[in-house]
Write a protein that holds these residues in place. Structure first.
Motif, PDB file in Angstrom:
ATOM      1  N   GLY A 115     -18.398 -22.001  29.844  1.00  0.00           N
ATOM      2  CA  GLY A 115     -18.703 -20.885  30.729  1.00  0.00           C
ATOM      3  C   GLY A 115     -19.877 -21.143  31.655  1.00  0.00           C
ATOM      4  N   PHE A 116     -20.970 -21.649  31.111  1.00  0.00           N
ATOM      5  CA  PHE A 116     -22.148 -21.901  31.939  1.00  0.00           C
ATOM      6  C   PHE A 116     -21.886 -23.029  32.931  1.00  0.00           C
ATOM      7  CE2 PHE A 116     -24.037 -19.675  28.350  1.00  0.00           C
ATOM      8  CZ  PHE A 116     -24.902 -18.803  28.980  1.00  0.00           C
ATOM      9  N   GLU A 117     -21.097 -24.013  32.507  1.00  0.00           N
ATOM     10  CA  GLU A 117     -20.769 -25.123  33.401  1.00  0.00           C
ATOM     11  C   GLU A 117     -19.958 -24.637  34.604  1.00  0.00           C
ATOM     12  OE1 GLU A 117     -21.655 -26.767  29.401  1.00  0.00           O
ATOM     13  OE2 GLU A 117     -20.479 -25.094  30.174  1.00  0.00           O
ATOM     14  N   PHE A 118     -18.996 -23.735  34.341  1.00  0.00           N
ATOM     15  CA  PHE A 118     -18.203 -23.221  35.458  1.00  0.00           C
ATOM     16  C   PHE A 118     -19.044 -22.289  36.333  1.00  0.00           C
ATOM     17  CE2 PHE A 118     -14.700 -20.352  37.114  1.00  0.00           C
ATOM     18  CZ  PHE A 118     -14.314 -21.248  38.097  1.00  0.00           C
ATOM     19  N   ALA A 119     -19.962 -21.563  35.727  1.00  0.00           N
ATOM     20  CA  ALA A 119     -20.876 -20.723  36.510  1.00  0.00           C
ATOM     21  C   ALA A 119     -21.697 -21.595  37.460  1.00  0.00           C
ATOM     22  CB  ALA A 119     -21.794 -19.931  35.578  1.00  0.00           C
ATOM     23  N   ASP A 120     -22.133 -22.759  36.986  1.00  0.00           N
ATOM     24  CA  ASP A 120     -22.863 -23.691  37.848  1.00  0.00           C
ATOM     25  C   ASP A 120     -21.995 -24.172  39.005  1.00  0.00           C
ATOM     26  OD1 ASP A 120     -25.396 -23.763  36.694  1.00  0.00           O
ATOM     27  OD2 ASP A 120     -24.815 -25.261  35.200  1.00  0.00           O
ATOM     28  N   GLU A 121     -20.717 -24.411  38.722  1.00  0.00           N
ATOM     29  CA  GLU A 121     -19.799 -24.866  39.775  1.00  0.00           C
ATOM     30  C   GLU A 121     -19.634 -23.800  40.856  1.00  0.00           C
ATOM     31  OE1 GLU A 121     -16.079 -26.524  38.509  1.00  0.00           O
ATOM     32  OE2 GLU A 121     -16.977 -27.370  36.692  1.00  0.00           O
ATOM     33  N   ILE A 122     -19.494 -22.553  40.419  1.00  0.00           N
ATOM     34  CA  ILE A 122     -19.351 -21.464  41.391  1.00  0.00           C
ATOM     35  C   ILE A 122     -20.600 -21.386  42.263  1.00  0.00           C
ATOM     36  CG2 ILE A 122     -19.128 -18.970  41.701  1.00  0.00           C
ATOM     37  CD1 ILE A 122     -17.508 -18.895  39.107  1.00  0.00           C
ATOM     38  N   ALA A 123     -21.782 -21.420  41.636  1.00  0.00           N
ATOM     39  CA  ALA A 123     -23.038 -21.321  42.378  1.00  0.00           C
ATOM     40  C   ALA A 123     -23.205 -22.491  43.338  1.00  0.00           C
ATOM     41  CB  ALA A 123     -24.214 -21.259  41.399  1.00  0.00           C
ATOM     42  N   SER A 124     -22.845 -23.686  42.883  1.00  0.00           N
ATOM     43  CA  SER A 124     -23.002 -24.879  43.719  1.00  0.00           C
ATOM     44  C   SER A 124     -22.059 -24.860  44.914  1.00  0.00           C
ATOM     45  CB  SER A 124     -22.749 -26.135  42.876  1.00  0.00           C
ATOM     46  OG  SER A 124     -22.775 -27.295  43.673  1.00  0.00           O
ATOM     47  N   MET A 125     -20.788 -24.584  44.657  1.00  0.00           N
ATOM     48  CA  MET A 125     -19.809 -24.598  45.740  1.00  0.00           C
ATOM     49  C   MET A 125     -20.011 -23.425  46.695  1.00  0.00           C
ATOM     50  SD  MET A 125     -18.435 -27.364  45.187  1.00  0.00           S
ATOM     51  CE  MET A 125     -17.416 -27.243  46.652  1.00  0.00           C
ATOM     52  N   ARG A 126     -20.519 -22.310  46.191  1.00  0.00           N
ATOM     53  CA  ARG A 126     -20.790 -21.157  47.052  1.00  0.00           C
ATOM     54  C   ARG A 126     -21.806 -21.519  48.140  1.00  0.00           C
ATOM     55  NH1 ARG A 126     -24.345 -16.690  44.465  1.00  0.00           N
ATOM     56  NH2 ARG A 126     -25.892 -18.129  45.289  1.00  0.00           N
ATOM     57  N   SER A 127     -22.769 -22.389  47.780  1.00  0.00           N
ATOM     58  CA  SER A 127     -23.796 -22.783  48.740  1.00  0.00           C
ATOM     59  C   SER A 127     -23.299 -23.841  49.722  1.00  0.00           C
ATOM     60  CB  SER A 127     -25.031 -23.313  47.998  1.00  0.00           C
ATOM     61  OG  SER A 127     -24.722 -24.520  47.309  1.00  0.00           O
ATOM     62  N   LYS A 128     -22.157 -24.450  49.407  1.00  0.00           N
ATOM     63  CA  LYS A 128     -21.639 -25.531  50.255  1.00  0.00           C
ATOM     64  C   LYS A 128     -20.479 -25.092  51.149  1.00  0.00           C
ATOM     65  CE  LYS A 128     -22.862 -29.016  46.780  1.00  0.00           C
ATOM     66  NZ  LYS A 128     -22.337 -30.026  45.819  1.00  0.00           N
ATOM     67  N   THR A 129     -19.711 -24.127  50.698  1.00  0.00           N
ATOM     68  CA  THR A 129     -18.543 -23.717  51.459  1.00  0.00           C
ATOM     69  C   THR A 129     -18.904 -22.649  52.488  1.00  0.00           C
ATOM     70  OG1 THR A 129     -16.292 -22.835  51.302  1.00  0.00           O
ATOM     71  CG2 THR A 129     -17.928 -21.912  49.796  1.00  0.00           C
ATOM     72  N   GLN A 130     -18.105 -22.600  53.552  1.00  0.00           N
ATOM     73  CA  GLN A 130     -18.285 -21.555  54.548  1.00  0.00           C
ATOM     74  C   GLN A 130     -17.514 -20.294  54.171  1.00  0.00           C
ATOM     75  OE1 GLN A 130     -17.148 -23.299  58.315  1.00  0.00           O
ATOM     76  NE2 GLN A 130     -19.100 -24.363  58.549  1.00  0.00           N
ATOM     77  N   LYS A 131     -16.735 -20.382  53.125  1.00  0.00           N
ATOM     78  CA  LYS A 131     -15.964 -19.230  52.669  1.00  0.00           C
ATOM     79  C   LYS A 131     -16.846 -18.291  51.854  1.00  0.00           C
ATOM     80  CE  LYS A 131     -11.552 -21.702  52.455  1.00  0.00           C
ATOM     81  NZ  LYS A 131     -10.312 -21.936  51.680  1.00  0.00           N
ATOM     82  N   THR A 132     -16.639 -16.998  52.014  1.00  0.00           N
ATOM     83  CA  THR A 132     -17.320 -16.013  51.179  1.00  0.00           C
ATOM     84  C   THR A 132     -16.661 -16.003  49.804  1.00  0.00           C
ATOM     85  OG1 THR A 132     -17.760 -14.640  53.126  1.00  0.00           O
ATOM     86  CG2 THR A 132     -17.970 -13.590  50.969  1.00  0.00           C
ATOM     87  N   VAL A 133     -17.476 -16.010  48.767  1.00  0.00           N
ATOM     88  CA  VAL A 133     -16.962 -15.987  47.395  1.00  0.00           C
ATOM     89  C   VAL A 133     -17.300 -14.631  46.781  1.00  0.00           C
ATOM     90  CG1 VAL A 133     -16.970 -17.090  45.126  1.00  0.00           C
ATOM     91  CG2 VAL A 133     -17.286 -18.478  47.192  1.00  0.00           C
ATOM     92  N   LEU A 134     -16.268 -13.850  46.476  1.00  0.00           N
ATOM     93  CA  LEU A 134     -16.439 -12.478  45.996  1.00  0.00           C
ATOM     94  C   LEU A 134     -16.044 -12.354  44.526  1.00  0.00           C
ATOM     95  CD1 LEU A 134     -14.679 -10.625  48.952  1.00  0.00           C
ATOM     96  CD2 LEU A 134     -17.129 -11.119  48.730  1.00  0.00           C
ATOM     97  N   ALA A 135     -16.626 -11.348  43.874  1.00  0.00           N
ATOM     98  CA  ALA A 135     -16.202 -10.937  42.530  1.00  0.00           C
ATOM     99  C   ALA A 135     -15.885  -9.455  42.607  1.00  0.00           C
ATOM    100  CB  ALA A 135     -17.309 -11.193  41.521  1.00  0.00           C
ATOM    101  N   HIS A 136     -14.713  -9.081  42.086  1.00  0.00           N
ATOM    102  CA  HIS A 136     -14.301  -7.675  42.139  1.00  0.00           C
ATOM    103  C   HIS A 136     -13.767  -7.268  40.774  1.00  0.00           C
ATOM    104  CE1 HIS A 136     -12.965  -3.906  43.796  1.00  0.00           C
ATOM    105  NE2 HIS A 136     -11.693  -4.146  43.497  1.00  0.00           N
TER     106      HIS A 136
END
Length: 279
Positions: A115-136
């Protein structure tokens, strides 16, 4: 229950879980029935459980119990694997037809592993991609589910949803008395006081060690949430609280007031806001 089943379920509960207590207890009951040879209706995934693209938004469902590789748990109780979420996220990041990624949550949480590893991936890729990453959130977004959601650019929830339960749980069941009643005498030989915890009655040092582990996992949980959402004040409320979208009770702040989510909205409104405009 047989001794073999007792050991299996005890091992399951002893693991650290980022999940609501009610779902952990339900999982144990399901596994016990299955291992005892009982019939459990297979849960078939619907098309809504698979990722899809709509209006330039890649939707990734996070439904049911989350685990590293769900396997049996997915078949028996419904759920989502970290490996499937990772694959879906990678595909969405590379999709040229979308400008936004939205995780849809209805989950009580899951196992800490991965879980924490995937959370790191989300945080890392969110800072690199131009796409907005949402949670709903469309139901529950609790424990491990909220850990993942907290790493996104924005978090929203429907008016009937609940989010939170930032905490760690495990349960130790001592079945020594049951064994003795069955005429079984067991002697555990160990190389050190902390070896084989749960094999027999827990000692004070063993309980302290387990509680320390839970405490460290919880500190890490709060650290991850805090680094992404600075407005959450864990000293103001027990972090294990599950908060509603709206509240008039001063002792129960809404998820927005406590800083866990940014807004209360619907999926349709989300689509209208982030729809990909054609050039």
């Amino acid at each position: 229950m047989s001794n073999q089943l007792s050991h299996v379920t005890a091992a399951l509960m002893m693991e650290p879980w980022l999940i609501t207590e009610a779902r952990l207890n339900a999982l144990v009951e399901i596994v016990e029935v299955h291992l005892a040879g009982g019939k459990i209706p297979a849960i078939e995934k619907s098309k809504d459980d698979a990722p899809w693209t709509q209006a330039g938004i890649d939707f990734i469902p996070v439904f049911g119990t989350i685990a590293p590789k769900i396997g049996l748990m997915e078949n028996l109780s419904g759920g989502t694997s970290i490996s499937d979420l990772r694959d879906a996220f990678a595909t969405a990041l590379e999709n040229p037809d979308s400008n936004c990624i939205a995780f849809l949550f209805d989950t009580p949480g899951g196992h800490v592993k991965g879980g924490f590893e995937f959370a790191d991936e989300i945080a890392s890729m969110r800072s690199k991609t131009q796409k907005t990453v949402l949670a709903h959130a469309e139901g529950q977004c609790c424990s491990l589910g909220y850990l993942l959601a907290s790493q996104c650019d924005q978090i929203s929830m429907t008016v009937g949803s609940e989010v939170g339960s930032i905490g760690v749980i495990s349960t130790i069941t001592n079945r020594d008395r049951q064994l003795r009643n069955d005429g079984v005498e067991k002697t555990v030989l160990r190389s050190s006081p902390l070896k084989g915890i749960g094999a027999d009655a827990l000692t004070g040092p063993q309980i302290e060690h387990l509680q320390a582990r839970i405490g460290e996992w919880n500190k890490l949980f709060q650290l991850y949430v805090g680094r992404a959402r600075e407005g959450v004040d864990f000293s103001a409320l027990d972090s294990a609280a599950v908060l509603p979208a709206q509240s008039t009770n001063e002792k129960l702040p809404s998820a927005v007031d406590f800083g866990l989510v940014d807004r209360v909205t619907t999926r349709d409104a989300l689509i209208a806001t982030h729809v990909k405009k054609s050039i």
